[in-house]
Enzyme design. Structure first.
Site, PDB file in Angstrom:
ATOM      1  CB  CYS A   3      13.772  75.611 111.888  1.00  0.00           C
ATOM      2  SG  CYS A   3      13.725  74.345 113.158  1.00  0.00           S
TER       3      CYS A   3
ATOM      4  CB  CYS B  39       7.578  73.200 102.460  1.00  0.00           C
ATOM      5  SG  CYS B  39       9.228  72.566 102.684  1.00  0.00           S
TER       6      CYS B  39
ATOM      7  CG  ASP C 268      19.122  76.649 110.670  1.00  0.00           C
ATOM      8  OD1 ASP C 268      17.972  76.709 110.189  1.00  0.00           O
ATOM      9  OD2 ASP C 268      19.907  75.700 110.432  1.00  0.00           O
TER      10      ASP C 268
HETATM   11  C1  SAM Z   1      12.384  74.428 106.294  1.00  0.00           C
HETATM   12  S1  SAM Z   1      13.960  74.998 106.650  1.00  0.00           S
HETATM   13  C2  SAM Z   1      13.631  76.591 107.311  1.00  0.00           C
HETATM   14  C3  SAM Z   1      13.362  77.664 106.286  1.00  0.00           C
HETATM   15  C4  SAM Z   1      13.341  79.046 106.887  1.00  0.00           C
HETATM   16  N1  SAM Z   1      12.411  79.157 107.986  1.00  0.00           N
HETATM   17  C5  SAM Z   1      13.030  80.129 105.866  1.00  0.00           C
HETATM   18  O1  SAM Z   1      11.910  80.601 105.792  1.00  0.00           O
HETATM   19  O2  SAM Z   1      13.940  80.514 105.119  1.00  0.00           O
HETATM   20  C6  SAM Z   1      14.369  74.088 108.078  1.00  0.00           C
HETATM   21  C7  SAM Z   1      15.637  74.519 108.772  1.00  0.00           C
HETATM   22  O3  SAM Z   1      15.696  73.810 110.017  1.00  0.00           O
HETATM   23  C8  SAM Z   1      17.046  73.683 110.359  1.00  0.00           C
HETATM   24  N2  SAM Z   1      17.117  72.676 111.444  1.00  0.00           N
HETATM   25  C9  SAM Z   1      17.032  71.330 111.345  1.00  0.00           C
HETATM   26  N3  SAM Z   1      17.128  70.777 112.564  1.00  0.00           N
HETATM   27  C10 SAM Z   1      17.249  71.785 113.450  1.00  0.00           C
HETATM   28  C11 SAM Z   1      17.405  71.863 114.860  1.00  0.00           C
HETATM   29  N4  SAM Z   1      17.446  70.757 115.608  1.00  0.00           N
HETATM   30  N5  SAM Z   1      17.535  73.078 115.439  1.00  0.00           N
HETATM   31  C12 SAM Z   1      17.509  74.214 114.683  1.00  0.00           C
HETATM   32  N6  SAM Z   1      17.385  74.201 113.335  1.00  0.00           N
HETATM   33  C13 SAM Z   1      17.244  73.005 112.731  1.00  0.00           C
HETATM   34  C14 SAM Z   1      17.695  73.303 109.054  1.00  0.00           C
HETATM   35  O4  SAM Z   1      19.086  73.562 109.092  1.00  0.00           O
HETATM   36  C15 SAM Z   1      16.932  74.184 108.063  1.00  0.00           C
HETATM   37  O5  SAM Z   1      17.656  75.362 107.820  1.00  0.00           O
END
Ligand code: SAM
Length: 434
Positions: free
Chosen positions: A254, A376, A278
């Site tokens: 993600c 987080c 993502d």
């Molecule tokens: C907490 S953020 C990640 C932050 C990132 N790891 C960083 O350090 O910049 C969570 C991410 O999960 C993505 N996400 C949500 N559901 C997902 C899925 N089923 N598959 C892949 N990504 C997903 C969201 O779009 C979001 O960008």
């Protein structure tokens, strides 16, 4: 004109409170309307501060209005909150705060409301100590968080809930991640000093530098060339917890906006591959932009990490980072709008989504490999509870306890509480596969 920042702040508060939009999605475009950087900084401080304290300010306003404003005048409600924030929580001279705030009604085409606004704000100024003492009898006003949130923290963190709420209401520090492929932390501290920017190291995080005062990234030496990135210290802990080695195959499941993707690449050159996924294509573009600035490269893919059948080539990964989508309850000091946008029912659906991702990604891990689950959030339902349930279902999964000197030990994993060591609230658990 100093009414302009108040107008922008009130608009931002109105769009979050009444239209459920996120502050992050609105901020850039709205602030760009202001040419003067000091006006932009003031608008930003007023919008963030008003949202941070909106529950408390709302309670004060309810005591000052004989009846709530009509739905069509919710823009004035937001403006009043911005006015109260200045009078009750900031050190701005009261006459300027009141006159510049009242002036905004002209821009809203609601000159008729000037007298009412003036009266309410003057009363607030006169009665400030009594008003605050009265509303602070309620925990929601005193801590300026929703009631379900406070109750949840009391359950999950009986000894720390007040500390967590208090930390969520502080202004966050600006923290940088030094790109150690380009420079060392000590060198970068000197470069900052030469640029007149005061900074210190952050304990426990080798790459982190904390600025004494926030500044524009354009003032940071080498920012455009990728020498440094903006990233909270807690988020910077992930790369070291992953125990990375050259030659490994790594999945960042993600990834957007790519903070941890970039840090993984900066930490260990020579990985066999870094697959960054993502589900949100527009957010994946931010990963692309960030890596380009850092002059680094990963395999990027817009896909559902929970459906590997659609994208996995069958080669196992040595390391998987699941930085799960979550309530973001550990980072409210950076995103105060979260307190207004989240609902208690979201926690159940988020936890289901987190478990779905864990289940789907586990078979992709090589035997002897490690999956790092991070979030987080400070709520156990999204963290330790998920991991406990997962371990109960998978005999080939075991927890590798973190050998670190920060955070709080949970039944599974470790929680850094917001504000501890100047960092955001973050949860981490390492699972290894037999
Ligand atoms: C907490 S953020 C990640 C932050 C990132 N790891 C960083 O350090 O910049 C969570 C991410 O999960 C993505 N996400 C949500 N559901 C997902 C899925 N089923 N598959 C892949 N990504 C997903 C969201 O779009 C979001 O960008």
């Amino acid at each position: 004109m100093s009414s302009q920042p108040r107008k922008i702040a009130a608009l931002l508060v109105h769009r979050v409170l009444d239209e459920g939009e996120s502050l992050g999605s609105l901020l850039g475009r709205q602030l760009a309307v202001l040419d003067d950087p000091r006006q932009r900084a003031l608008a930003q401080e007023l919008a963030f501060g008003t949202l941070r304290w909106s529950f408390r300010l709302d309670a004060v306003l309810a005591r000052l209005l004989s009846k709530p404003l009509k739905k069509k005048d919710r823009d004035l409600h937001a403006l009043l909150l911005v006015g109260l924030y200045q009078l009750l929580m900031l050190d701005i001279p009261a006459h300027a705060a009141v006159s510049e705030t009242v002036e905004v009604v002209r821009h809203l085409g609601k000159k008729w409301a000037a007298g009412m606004l003036n009266g309410v704000l003057r009363n607030a100024q006169r009665q400030a100590p009594d008003l605050l003492a009265a509303v602070d009898e309620s925990a929601v006003a005193r801590w300026s968080h929703p009631d379900w949130w406070i109750e949840r923290l009391q359950q999950d963190w009986p000894d720390h809930w007040q500390q967590i709420l208090d930390a969520g209401n502080q202004r966050p520090p600006m923290v940088l991640r030094v790109n150690r492929l380009q420079t060392t932390r000590d060198d970068y501290l000197q470069q900052l000093q030469a640029a007149g920017i005061e900074a210190q190291t952050l304990p426990f995080v080798e790459s982190a530098v904390r600025l004494t005062a926030a500044t524009s990234v354009d003032n940071l030496p080498g920012f455009r060339a990728g020498r440094v990135s903006v990233q909270d210290g807690a988020a910077q802990l992930c790369a070291s917890l992953l125990d990375l080695q050259a030659g490994q195959r790594v999945l960042d499941a993600c990834a957007a906006p790519g903070g941890k993707t970039g840090h993984i690449l900066e930490t260990v050159p020579g990985l066999e591959c870094l697959q960054a996924i993502d589900v949100d294509e527009s957010r994946l573009q931010k990963v692309r932009d960030n890596l380009q600035r850092l002059q680094l490269d990963a395999d990027l893919l817009a896909a559902d990490a929970g459906n590997p059948a659609a994208w996995w080539d069958g080669k196992p990964f040595d390391r998987i980072l699941l930085d799960a989508p979550c309530s973001a309850s550990g980072v409210v000091r950076r995103h105060p709008d979260i307190k207004l946008l989240r609902r208690s029912a979201d926690l159940h659906s988020l936890s289901q989504q987190q478990q779905r991702l864990l289940e789907a990604l586990w078979p992709l891990l090589a035997s002897g490999g490690m999956l790092l689950y991070a979030s987080c959030s400070v709520f156990r339902q999204e963290n330790s509870d998920n991991l406990q349930a997962f371990l109960g279902r998978h005999a080939d999964a075991s927890e590798q306890p973190l050998q670190v000197e920060w955070g709080n030990v949970l039944p599974v994993g470790r929680q850094l509480l917001p504000g501890e060591h100047d960092m955001d609230g973050f949860y981490f658990a390492c699972l290894t596969r037999a």
